[in-house]
Design a protein around this motif. Structure first.
Motif, PDB file in Angstrom:
ATOM      1  N   PRO A   1       2.832  -3.924   7.738  1.00 49.24           N
ATOM      2  CA  PRO A   1       2.418  -5.120   7.001  1.00 49.24           C
ATOM      3  C   PRO A   1       2.209  -6.273   7.981  1.00 49.24           C
ATOM      4  CG  PRO A   1       4.343  -4.102   5.984  1.00 49.24           C
ATOM      5  CD  PRO A   1       4.139  -3.409   7.309  1.00 49.24           C
ATOM      6  N   GLY A   2       1.301  -7.184   7.624  1.00 48.33           N
ATOM      7  CA  GLY A   2       0.956  -8.264   8.546  1.00 48.33           C
ATOM      8  C   GLY A   2       2.145  -9.061   9.020  1.00 48.33           C
ATOM      9  N   GLY A   3       3.086  -9.334   8.112  1.00 51.84           N
ATOM     10  CA  GLY A   3       4.255 -10.125   8.488  1.00 51.84           C
ATOM     11  C   GLY A   3       5.115  -9.425   9.518  1.00 51.84           C
ATOM     12  N   VAL A   4       5.331  -8.113   9.334  1.00 49.13           N
ATOM     13  CA  VAL A   4       6.134  -7.359  10.287  1.00 49.13           C
ATOM     14  C   VAL A   4       5.458  -7.334  11.644  1.00 49.13           C
ATOM     15  CG1 VAL A   4       7.155  -5.108  10.807  1.00 49.13           C
ATOM     16  CG2 VAL A   4       7.118  -5.947   8.452  1.00 49.13           C
ATOM     17  N   ALA A   5       4.126  -7.117  11.666  1.00 45.83           N
ATOM     18  CA  ALA A   5       3.390  -7.101  12.926  1.00 45.83           C
ATOM     19  C   ALA A   5       3.523  -8.436  13.650  1.00 45.83           C
ATOM     20  CB  ALA A   5       1.920  -6.771  12.664  1.00 45.83           C
ATOM     21  N   ALA A   6       3.452  -9.533  12.911  1.00 47.75           N
ATOM     22  CA  ALA A   6       3.561 -10.849  13.530  1.00 47.75           C
ATOM     23  C   ALA A   6       4.950 -11.076  14.115  1.00 47.75           C
ATOM     24  CB  ALA A   6       3.237 -11.946  12.509  1.00 47.75           C
ATOM     25  N   VAL A   7       5.987 -10.628  13.399  1.00 45.97           N
ATOM     26  CA  VAL A   7       7.354 -10.794  13.892  1.00 45.97           C
ATOM     27  C   VAL A   7       7.578  -9.965  15.148  1.00 45.97           C
ATOM     28  CG1 VAL A   7       9.785 -10.375  13.370  1.00 45.97           C
ATOM     29  CG2 VAL A   7       8.304 -11.407  11.653  1.00 45.97           C
TER      30      VAL A   7
ATOM     31  N   PRO B   1       0.608 -17.907  14.462  1.00 47.46           N
ATOM     32  CA  PRO B   1       0.950 -17.583  13.070  1.00 47.46           C
ATOM     33  C   PRO B   1       1.115 -18.810  12.183  1.00 47.46           C
ATOM     34  CG  PRO B   1       2.809 -17.126  14.548  1.00 47.46           C
ATOM     35  CD  PRO B   1       1.619 -17.390  15.412  1.00 47.46           C
ATOM     36  N   ILE B   2       1.540 -19.945  12.751  1.00 42.90           N
ATOM     37  CA  ILE B   2       1.623 -21.171  11.954  1.00 42.90           C
ATOM     38  C   ILE B   2       0.235 -21.569  11.465  1.00 42.90           C
ATOM     39  CG2 ILE B   2       2.073 -23.646  12.066  1.00 42.90           C
ATOM     40  CD1 ILE B   2       4.406 -23.053  13.913  1.00 42.90           C
ATOM     41  N   THR B   3      -0.749 -21.526  12.388  1.00 38.72           N
ATOM     42  CA  THR B   3      -2.129 -21.864  12.018  1.00 38.72           C
ATOM     43  C   THR B   3      -2.668 -20.898  10.978  1.00 38.72           C
ATOM     44  OG1 THR B   3      -2.520 -22.780  14.219  1.00 38.72           O
ATOM     45  CG2 THR B   3      -4.461 -22.235  12.901  1.00 38.72           C
ATOM     46  N   ALA B   4      -2.384 -19.593  11.169  1.00 36.89           N
ATOM     47  CA  ALA B   4      -2.864 -18.589  10.221  1.00 36.89           C
ATOM     48  C   ALA B   4      -2.297 -18.847   8.824  1.00 36.89           C
ATOM     49  CB  ALA B   4      -2.475 -17.190  10.700  1.00 36.89           C
ATOM     50  N   ALA B   5      -1.016 -19.230   8.760  1.00 36.21           N
ATOM     51  CA  ALA B   5      -0.402 -19.505   7.455  1.00 36.21           C
ATOM     52  C   ALA B   5      -1.025 -20.729   6.799  1.00 36.21           C
ATOM     53  CB  ALA B   5       1.105 -19.700   7.623  1.00 36.21           C
TER      54      ALA B   5
ATOM     55  N   GLY C   1     -16.028 -19.403  20.491  1.00 31.60           N
ATOM     56  CA  GLY C   1     -14.901 -20.318  20.344  1.00 31.60           C
ATOM     57  C   GLY C   1     -13.555 -19.640  20.426  1.00 31.60           C
ATOM     58  N   ASN C   2     -13.420 -18.476  19.756  1.00 33.14           N
ATOM     59  CA  ASN C   2     -12.129 -17.807  19.632  1.00 33.14           C
ATOM     60  C   ASN C   2     -11.743 -17.019  20.880  1.00 33.14           C
ATOM     61  OD1 ASN C   2     -10.535 -15.174  18.466  1.00 33.14           O
ATOM     62  ND2 ASN C   2     -10.044 -17.018  17.301  1.00 33.14           N
ATOM     63  N   THR C   3     -12.723 -16.721  21.746  1.00 30.23           N
ATOM     64  CA  THR C   3     -12.434 -15.885  22.913  1.00 30.23           C
ATOM     65  C   THR C   3     -12.844 -16.551  24.214  1.00 30.23           C
ATOM     66  OG1 THR C   3     -12.658 -13.876  21.561  1.00 30.23           O
ATOM     67  CG2 THR C   3     -12.772 -13.610  23.940  1.00 30.23           C
ATOM     68  N   ALA C   4     -14.137 -16.815  24.409  1.00 26.70           N
ATOM     69  CA  ALA C   4     -14.584 -17.362  25.690  1.00 26.70           C
ATOM     70  C   ALA C   4     -13.906 -18.697  26.002  1.00 26.70           C
ATOM     71  CB  ALA C   4     -16.104 -17.523  25.688  1.00 26.70           C
ATOM     72  N   ILE C   5     -14.023 -19.651  25.076  1.00 26.79           N
ATOM     73  CA  ILE C   5     -13.431 -20.974  25.317  1.00 26.79           C
ATOM     74  C   ILE C   5     -11.911 -20.902  25.258  1.00 26.79           C
ATOM     75  CG2 ILE C   5     -13.245 -23.329  24.437  1.00 26.79           C
ATOM     76  CD1 ILE C   5     -16.123 -23.083  23.440  1.00 26.79           C
ATOM     77  N   SER C   6     -11.367 -20.184  24.269  1.00 22.35           N
ATOM     78  CA  SER C   6      -9.912 -20.150  24.102  1.00 22.35           C
ATOM     79  C   SER C   6      -9.223 -19.476  25.282  1.00 22.35           C
ATOM     80  CB  SER C   6      -9.549 -19.425  22.802  1.00 22.35           C
ATOM     81  OG  SER C   6      -9.963 -20.175  21.686  1.00 22.35           O
ATOM     82  N   TYR C   7      -9.760 -18.361  25.752  1.00 22.74           N
ATOM     83  CA  TYR C   7      -9.133 -17.695  26.889  1.00 22.74           C
ATOM     84  C   TYR C   7      -9.299 -18.502  28.172  1.00 22.74           C
ATOM     85  CZ  TYR C   7      -7.424 -13.428  24.760  1.00 22.74           C
ATOM     86  OH  TYR C   7      -6.688 -12.537  24.020  1.00 22.74           O
ATOM     87  N   PHE C   8     -10.405 -19.214  28.299  1.00 28.86           N
ATOM     88  CA  PHE C   8     -10.546 -20.118  29.450  1.00 28.86           C
ATOM     89  C   PHE C   8      -9.432 -21.156  29.432  1.00 28.86           C
ATOM     90  CE2 PHE C   8     -12.019 -24.431  30.504  1.00 28.86           C
ATOM     91  CZ  PHE C   8     -12.075 -24.312  31.887  1.00 28.86           C
ATOM     92  N   LEU C   9      -9.208 -21.793  28.287  1.00 26.55           N
ATOM     93  CA  LEU C   9      -8.131 -22.786  28.181  1.00 26.55           C
ATOM     94  C   LEU C   9      -6.770 -22.154  28.422  1.00 26.55           C
ATOM     95  CD1 LEU C   9      -9.386 -24.775  25.045  1.00 26.55           C
ATOM     96  CD2 LEU C   9      -9.441 -25.524  27.432  1.00 26.55           C
ATOM     97  N   TRP C  10      -6.580 -20.913  27.946  1.00 24.59           N
ATOM     98  CA  TRP C  10      -5.301 -20.228  28.106  1.00 24.59           C
ATOM     99  C   TRP C  10      -5.012 -19.925  29.576  1.00 24.59           C
ATOM    100  CZ3 TRP C  10      -1.026 -19.733  25.608  1.00 24.59           C
ATOM    101  CH2 TRP C  10      -0.152 -18.661  25.855  1.00 24.59           C
TER     102      TRP C  10
ATOM    103  N   TYR D   1      -7.586 -14.014  11.606  1.00 26.05           N
ATOM    104  CA  TYR D   1      -7.412 -13.247  10.371  1.00 26.05           C
ATOM    105  C   TYR D   1      -8.387 -13.718   9.292  1.00 26.05           C
ATOM    106  CZ  TYR D   1      -5.344 -11.452   6.081  1.00 26.05           C
ATOM    107  OH  TYR D   1      -5.167 -10.838   4.867  1.00 26.05           O
ATOM    108  N   PHE D   2      -8.509 -15.036   9.136  1.00 30.97           N
ATOM    109  CA  PHE D   2      -9.425 -15.569   8.120  1.00 30.97           C
ATOM    110  C   PHE D   2     -10.867 -15.151   8.393  1.00 30.97           C
ATOM    111  CE2 PHE D   2     -12.399 -19.040   7.078  1.00 30.97           C
ATOM    112  CZ  PHE D   2     -12.345 -18.978   5.700  1.00 30.97           C
ATOM    113  N   VAL D   3     -11.310 -15.309   9.639  1.00 34.48           N
ATOM    114  CA  VAL D   3     -12.688 -14.950   9.983  1.00 34.48           C
ATOM    115  C   VAL D   3     -12.912 -13.456   9.788  1.00 34.48           C
ATOM    116  CG1 VAL D   3     -14.383 -14.865  11.865  1.00 34.48           C
ATOM    117  CG2 VAL D   3     -12.934 -16.887  11.573  1.00 34.48           C
ATOM    118  N   THR D   4     -11.940 -12.642  10.196  1.00 35.98           N
ATOM    119  CA  THR D   4     -12.080 -11.193  10.076  1.00 35.98           C
ATOM    120  C   THR D   4     -12.203 -10.760   8.625  1.00 35.98           C
ATOM    121  OG1 THR D   4     -10.833 -10.840  12.121  1.00 35.98           O
ATOM    122  CG2 THR D   4     -11.000  -8.972  10.618  1.00 35.98           C
TER     123      THR D   4
END
Length: 323
Positions: free
Chosen positions: A88-94, A246-250, A217-226, A22-25
């Motif tokens: 709203p972002g909060g509803v989407a996250a929930v 969502p904790i990190t985003a907050a 970082g956000n996709t290639a490496i992260s999805y590999f780790l996932w 969210y921050f990067v976007t």
């Protein structure tokens, strides 16, 4: 640190990284181009991994990679963005935080992972904690948005379960499998993005830097780790790492954007983080059976695909380096 703790820690880096999206976007990317952003996350990363691994799917893995890529990326991203636009972002996250409950049900159906009371309570607690972190008073609900959010969560949950069920073909590392899925998912998004959003926007240096971070970082490496973590953890354990996003985003919103964190949000973080930790606890083994369990685990690691109904690779570390 135990072996499982190390696997959990590495896998957790994926949802933590996704929390920065969210921050990067908002700070680095052109506005109102969510599908183009999803395309730029998935397809360049997938093609890069294909170039690095120089492996293509064989036989049934052509359609399996297409299915996994559609579930984890191609369907997930557009549905997620539709929910984000309609809610709203909060509803989407929930709405998205119900994913662990979907995984519990699908894992019982397709993996034989019997749900326990503790797992169900942990998943509910995680969703409740996330709601305290992100949900605002008076938030509006939209039927289409809620449905899109639920379907995006179901898509990702099914991707987790079938990634676990199918494993990966012998001799193919997790890096190559990640490349297959990201490429397939990107190709699903490609026509949707151009049909709905039109030609790509003009990009600045700041935009290119943002897309580079998301793709690498956000996709290639992260999805590999996932995906690597899903192989080594139960499906429910892996998906219960999701609240870290969502904790990190907050936290990033508070630190970098000046967004307030009140007592309710801090309580929600504590509950969600506690549920995440509880989701990684192994079930208690009756005394006297630990040796038998260990022996069974060793034997299973050398079983054939016919013996356990899954395709197991002996390549523990992948060929290099999986929201």
């Amino acid at each position: 640190m135990s072996r499982k703790a190390a696997v959990v820690a590495l896998t957790a880096l994926a949802p933590i990284s996704w929390g920065s999206t969210y921050f990067v976007t908002t700070e680095f990317l052109p506005p109102d181009r969510p599908l183009f952003t999803g395309l730029m996350r998935a397809l360049p990363a997938g093609l890069l991994l294909l170039a690095l691994t120089r492996k293509l799917p064989q036989g049934a893995w052509w359609w399996k990679s297409a299915v996994l890529g559609a579930l984890n990326i191609g369907a997930f991203f557009p549905l997620l963005f539709l929910a984000a636009y309609r809610l709203p972002g909060g509803v989407a996250a929930v709405v998205g935080s119900v994913g662990p409950l979907f995984v519990v049900g699908l894992a019982a159906l397709f993996l034989g992972e019997k749900p326990t009371v503790r797992t169900l309570l942990t998943a509910i607690a995680a969703a409740f904690g996330v709601s305290l972190v992100v949900l605002k008073a008076g938030a509006a609900f939209d039927t289409v948005g809620v449905l899109a959010g639920l379907l995006s969560s179901l898509s990702m949950s099914a991707g987790v379960v079938f990634t676990k069920r199918w494993g990966r073909p012998e001799g193919v590392g997790a890096l190559a499998l990640t490349g297959w899925q990201l490429t397939a998912g990107g190709l699903v998004i490609l026509p949707i993005a151009f049909l709905i959003e039109g030609a790509p926007p003009a990009l600045t240096g700041t935009n290119l830097a943002g897309y580079a971070y998301l793709a690498l970082g956000n996709t290639a490496i992260s999805y590999f780790l996932w995906f690597r973590g899903i192989e080594r953890l139960s499906a429910s354990s892996a998906t219960l790492l999701g609240p870290l996003s969502p904790i990190t985003a907050a936290i990033i919103g508070w630190a970098a954007l000046g967004q307030a964190l009140g007592a309710v949000q801090l309580l929600g973080m504590t509950i969600a983080f506690g549920a995440t930790l509880a989701g990684q606890l192994s079930p208690r083994t009756p005394k006297g059976t630990e040796a038998a369990v260990e022996a069974g685990a060793v034997a299973e690691s050398f079983s054939t695909t016919e013996g356990n109904g899954q395709e197991v690779s002996m390549d523990l570390e992948g060929s290099g380096m999986r929201r």
